[in-house]
Design an enzyme around this catalytic site. Structure first.
Site, short mmCIF file in Angstrom:
data_model
loop_
_atom_site.label_atom_id
_atom_site.label_comp_id
_atom_site.label_asym_id
_atom_site.label_seq_id
_atom_site.Cartn_x
_atom_site.Cartn_y
_atom_site.Cartn_z
N LYS A 1 0.81 -1.23 0.00
CA LYS A 1 0.00 0.00 0.00
C LYS A 1 0.84 1.27 0.00
O LYS A 1 0.32 2.34 -0.32
CB LYS A 1 -0.97 -0.02 1.18
CG LYS A 1 -2.00 -1.11 1.08
CD LYS A 1 -2.92 -0.94 -0.11
CE LYS A 1 -3.96 -2.01 -0.19
NZ LYS A 1 -4.86 -1.88 -1.33
N1 PMP Z 1 -3.39 -8.13 1.37
C1 PMP Z 1 -3.49 -7.19 2.31
C2 PMP Z 1 -2.90 -7.46 3.65
C3 PMP Z 1 -4.16 -5.99 2.07
O1 PMP Z 1 -4.26 -5.05 3.04
C4 PMP Z 1 -4.74 -5.78 0.79
C5 PMP Z 1 -5.48 -4.51 0.52
N2 PMP Z 1 -6.83 -4.51 0.88
C6 PMP Z 1 -4.62 -6.80 -0.17
C7 PMP Z 1 -3.93 -7.94 0.15
C8 PMP Z 1 -5.26 -6.70 -1.53
O2 PMP Z 1 -4.68 -5.71 -2.33
P1 PMP Z 1 -5.59 -4.84 -3.28
O3 PMP Z 1 -6.41 -3.96 -2.40
O4 PMP Z 1 -4.63 -4.07 -4.12
O5 PMP Z 1 -6.45 -5.73 -4.06
#
Ligand code: PMP
Length: 344
Positions: free
Chosen positions: A48
């Site tokens: 992120k």
């Molecule tokens: N794994 C974790 C620990 C996350 O915080 C997130 C984000 N919600 C994701 C995977 C998935 O990533 P994305 O939001 O880019 O689909």
């Protein structure tokens, strides 16, 4: 010593360019080669960081954000931490509206990074004025010069990965990647990374990981949101009970669903076998790979890249606690943390 050792002007310069690490042991007897894109190497310990930096810098470029302005988001998770970190360096106020379900540790982590945290009641509907969605929206309207990141419905979330994660993987695999495996939450990671990779080679197969209790896989197959698919589950950050516009469903070839229990054991196994201390969704992503191996998805020529989204330290009181695992009914003697604990 690495050739590229250097001094950085601030922590933000370390965002991205994460390593691709070959998985050697947990993949024993699998056909093909398997590599993890280990996003815990970002300074905020998750993928992120990329979207926080990218979305904030896009707003600066467009003249929307000026020093002293405010950045708002609705998450106690990785995105909140990354936005808080970027805000510290760039001199913005950071407001995070979070659910009262969030752990005290998470809230303290965000406050440590200088964020102002609004704790909103968990058990109200999304349109209740006290919900974290509504609180964030209201603050955004009230605070002049504020930016609402809104990661589930922000196209820039996809662009961040199109511009960074995708090109890095293409370069690191010298264009030889055959499969991309990534968890889908907002969908930004999988959609942006896949968009870049498929532009280079349309044959790259893109497989999303979804949770039991989430609507994404069924929606991908039917284009309908089936409320029967929605029920509580424990993996955080993966799957969703609504359809995020930050997911490009057309670019994803298929989804695989994984269970809370198998994903937790797999995360523990990754630490034991590869020495990589990664989060719950990394376990979920590799659990998906294991299921795909059983379905015969890969062959000797497969070069599979799996995105590991964050670091294990955020899950100490969950999947890395034997007590927590036991409470969930997940205990199994083979995978307990710390094979031996000797007390004097
Ligand atoms: N794994 C974790 C620990 C996350 O915080 C997130 C984000 N919600 C994701 C995977 C998935 O990533 P994305 O939001 O880019 O689909």
């Amino acid at each position: 010593m690495r050739e590229d050792l250097q001094v950085y002007n601030n922590v933000l310069q370390l965002i991205g360019d994460t390593p691709l690490i070959k998985l050697n042991h947990i993949t024993e007897n699998f056909k093909g080669d398997y590599y993890a894109k280990v996003e815990a190497f970002n300074p905020g310990h998750s993928t992120k960081d990329r979207i926080a930096l990218y979305i904030i810098e896009e707003a600066e470029r467009k003249g929307i954000l000026k020093p002293g302005d405010t950045i708002i988001e609705t998450t106690s998770g990785n995105t909140g931490f990354s936005i808080a970190m970027v805000s510290v360096i760039k001199g913005y106020d950071c407001i995070l509206a979070v659910s009262s379900k969030s752990s005290g540790d998470k809230i303290d982590m965000l406050r440590t990074m200088g964020a102002k945290v609004y704790v909103c009641p968990a058990h109200v509907s999304a349109d209740d004025p006290r919900s974290y969605y509504q609180v964030a929206k209201r603050l955004h309207q009230e605070i002049k010069g504020s930016v609402y990141i809104n990661q589930y419905f922000n196209e820039l979330n996809i662009d961040a990965h199109y511009k960074t994660t995708g090109p890095e993987i293409w370069k690191q695999t010298e264009g030889k990647i055959t499969h991309l495996i990534a968890c889908s939450g907002t969908g930004g990671t999988i959609s942006g990374t896949a968009r870049f990779l498929k532009e280079q080679n349309p044959d790259v197969k893109v497989i999303g990981i979804d949770a039991y209790g989430s609507v994404l896989k069924k929606y991908h197959e039917t284009k309908e949101l089936d409320p029967d698919e929605i029920y509580p589950y424990r993996i955080e950050g993966l799957g969703k009970n609504l359809i995020p516009t930050a997911t490009d469903f057309d670019i994803i070839d298929k989804f695989v669903k994984v269970s809370d229990e198998a994903s937790a054991h797999t995360a523990r196994n990754i630490a034991r076998t590869e020495g990589l201390f990664v989060g719950y969704t990394s376990g979920a992503a590799f659990q998906g790979v294991k299921q795909l191996v059983e379905e015969g998805e890969f062959d000797e020529d497969s070069k599979v890249v799996i995105i590991f989204p964050d670091h294990g330290s955020r899950y100490m009181s969950k999947i890395y606690s034997d007590d927590w695992m036991h409470e969930q009914g997940f205990s199994d003697s083979e995978n307990n943390v710390g094979a031996e604990k000797i007390e004097y």
